[in-house]
Design a protein around this motif. Structure first.
Motif, PDB file in Angstrom:
ATOM      1  N   UNK A  65     -28.863 -35.628  15.461  1.00 22.05           N
ATOM      2  CA  UNK A  65     -29.471 -34.592  14.608  1.00 22.05           C
ATOM      3  C   UNK A  65     -30.674 -33.920  15.287  1.00 22.05           C
ATOM      4  N   UNK A  66     -31.428 -34.677  16.081  1.00 26.50           N
ATOM      5  CA  UNK A  66     -32.579 -34.112  16.790  1.00 26.50           C
ATOM      6  C   UNK A  66     -32.127 -33.097  17.844  1.00 26.50           C
ATOM      7  N   UNK A  67     -31.036 -33.416  18.540  1.00 30.08           N
ATOM      8  CA  UNK A  67     -30.506 -32.468  19.522  1.00 30.08           C
ATOM      9  C   UNK A  67     -30.032 -31.193  18.834  1.00 30.08           C
ATOM     10  N   UNK A  68     -29.340 -31.350  17.710  1.00 31.00           N
ATOM     11  CA  UNK A  68     -28.875 -30.180  16.959  1.00 31.00           C
ATOM     12  C   UNK A  68     -30.048 -29.299  16.547  1.00 31.00           C
ATOM     13  N   UNK A  69     -31.095 -29.925  16.031  1.00 35.41           N
ATOM     14  CA  UNK A  69     -32.273 -29.168  15.601  1.00 35.41           C
ATOM     15  C   UNK A  69     -32.910 -28.443  16.787  1.00 35.41           C
ATOM     16  N   UNK A  70     -32.948 -29.095  17.930  1.00 37.74           N
ATOM     17  CA  UNK A  70     -33.518 -28.477  19.138  1.00 37.74           C
ATOM     18  C   UNK A  70     -32.689 -27.261  19.548  1.00 37.74           C
ATOM     19  N   UNK A  71     -31.374 -27.374  19.504  1.00 36.14           N
ATOM     20  CA  UNK A  71     -30.493 -26.250  19.861  1.00 36.14           C
ATOM     21  C   UNK A  71     -30.731 -25.078  18.903  1.00 36.14           C
ATOM     22  N   UNK A  72     -30.808 -25.361  17.628  1.00 34.77           N
ATOM     23  CA  UNK A  72     -31.044 -24.308  16.632  1.00 34.77           C
ATOM     24  C   UNK A  72     -32.374 -23.602  16.899  1.00 34.77           C
ATOM     25  N   UNK A  73     -33.413 -24.372  17.153  1.00 36.80           N
ATOM     26  CA  UNK A  73     -34.731 -23.783  17.420  1.00 36.80           C
ATOM     27  C   UNK A  73     -34.734 -22.951  18.699  1.00 36.80           C
ATOM     28  N   UNK A  74     -34.091 -23.447  19.739  1.00 34.43           N
ATOM     29  CA  UNK A  74     -34.028 -22.700  20.999  1.00 34.43           C
ATOM     30  C   UNK A  74     -33.219 -21.418  20.837  1.00 34.43           C
ATOM     31  N   UNK A  75     -32.144 -21.505  20.084  1.00 35.31           N
ATOM     32  CA  UNK A  75     -31.311 -20.324  19.853  1.00 35.31           C
ATOM     33  C   UNK A  75     -32.090 -19.258  19.086  1.00 35.31           C
ATOM     34  N   UNK A  80     -31.688 -18.981  26.849  1.00 28.36           N
ATOM     35  CA  UNK A  80     -30.324 -18.943  27.397  1.00 28.36           C
ATOM     36  C   UNK A  80     -29.697 -20.338  27.411  1.00 28.36           C
ATOM     37  N   UNK A  81     -28.364 -20.362  27.380  1.00 25.35           N
ATOM     38  CA  UNK A  81     -27.651 -21.650  27.438  1.00 25.35           C
ATOM     39  C   UNK A  81     -28.030 -22.392  28.713  1.00 25.35           C
ATOM     40  N   UNK A  82     -28.124 -21.671  29.816  1.00 27.20           N
ATOM     41  CA  UNK A  82     -28.413 -22.304  31.105  1.00 27.20           C
ATOM     42  C   UNK A  82     -29.791 -22.953  31.138  1.00 27.20           C
ATOM     43  N   UNK A  83     -30.737 -22.430  30.351  1.00 25.06           N
ATOM     44  CA  UNK A  83     -32.102 -22.976  30.337  1.00 25.06           C
ATOM     45  C   UNK A  83     -32.278 -24.136  29.370  1.00 25.06           C
ATOM     46  N   UNK A  84     -31.394 -24.256  28.409  1.00 24.74           N
ATOM     47  CA  UNK A  84     -31.578 -25.297  27.385  1.00 24.74           C
ATOM     48  C   UNK A  84     -31.618 -26.722  27.933  1.00 24.74           C
ATOM     49  N   UNK A  85     -30.812 -27.063  28.954  1.00 27.56           N
ATOM     50  CA  UNK A  85     -30.904 -28.442  29.477  1.00 27.56           C
ATOM     51  C   UNK A  85     -32.235 -28.772  30.151  1.00 27.56           C
ATOM     52  N   UNK A  86     -33.081 -27.785  30.348  1.00 28.70           N
ATOM     53  CA  UNK A  86     -34.414 -28.046  30.904  1.00 28.70           C
ATOM     54  C   UNK A  86     -35.341 -28.680  29.869  1.00 28.70           C
ATOM     55  N   UNK A  87     -34.963 -28.574  28.596  1.00 29.63           N
ATOM     56  CA  UNK A  87     -35.743 -29.197  27.525  1.00 29.63           C
ATOM     57  C   UNK A  87     -35.521 -30.713  27.569  1.00 29.63           C
ATOM     58  N   UNK A  88     -36.584 -31.518  27.425  1.00 27.81           N
ATOM     59  CA  UNK A  88     -36.447 -32.975  27.546  1.00 27.81           C
ATOM     60  C   UNK A  88     -35.357 -33.586  26.654  1.00 27.81           C
ATOM     61  N   UNK A  89     -35.249 -33.121  25.443  1.00 30.35           N
ATOM     62  CA  UNK A  89     -34.276 -33.700  24.518  1.00 30.35           C
ATOM     63  C   UNK A  89     -32.829 -33.381  24.908  1.00 30.35           C
TER      64      UNK A  89
END
Length: 119
Positions: A65-75, A80-89
């Motif tokens: 659920x924390x990863x999902x919330x992080x994706x929603x906030x980043x979106x 960008x999709x390519x930058x999202x894996x740079x986030x620690x979570x």
């Protein structure tokens, strides 16, 4: 020149790609294709295979659920999709996994009343 039909990756090709990329991280994808048993593969397909499926630090398990919330906030911030894996979570997720998660599970739940994508 007509495009060739896509071929499924074999275990031997995956093994060669993983071995060569780990042994020679500075090699270009063209050099890896020449060194390995990867004739018929393009640099783009090798890069895609490596970054989305073979890198050993990826977690292919269920999203938390924390990863999902992080994706929603980043979106919402238009990251960008390519930058999202740079986030620690999300560091153990591929851009492809994150994008698939968004479109398959999260997008519908985040639509607002004024959003034309809302069902």
């Amino acid at each position: 020149m007509p495009r060739q039909p896509r071929q499924l990756w074999t275990q031997e090709e995956d093994d060669d790609l993983k071995r060569l990329r780990r042994e020679n991280p500075k090699y270009s994808w063209e050099e890896i294709i020449k060194q390995g048993n990867l004739e018929g593969r393009t640099p783009k397909s090798c890069s895609h295979r490596w970054h989305n499926y073979l890198k050993s630090d990826f977690n292919g398990g269920e999203f938390s659920p924390e990863e999902d919330e992080q994706i929603i906030n980043l979106k919402r911030r238009h990251v960008s999709w390519a930058s999202m894996p740079e986030e620690p979570l999300l560091k153990h997720r591929s851009p492809n996994d994150i994008e698939n998660r968004w479109y398959s599970r999260l997008k519908k739940g985040t639509a607002t009343v004024s959003d034309p994508r809302r069902p």
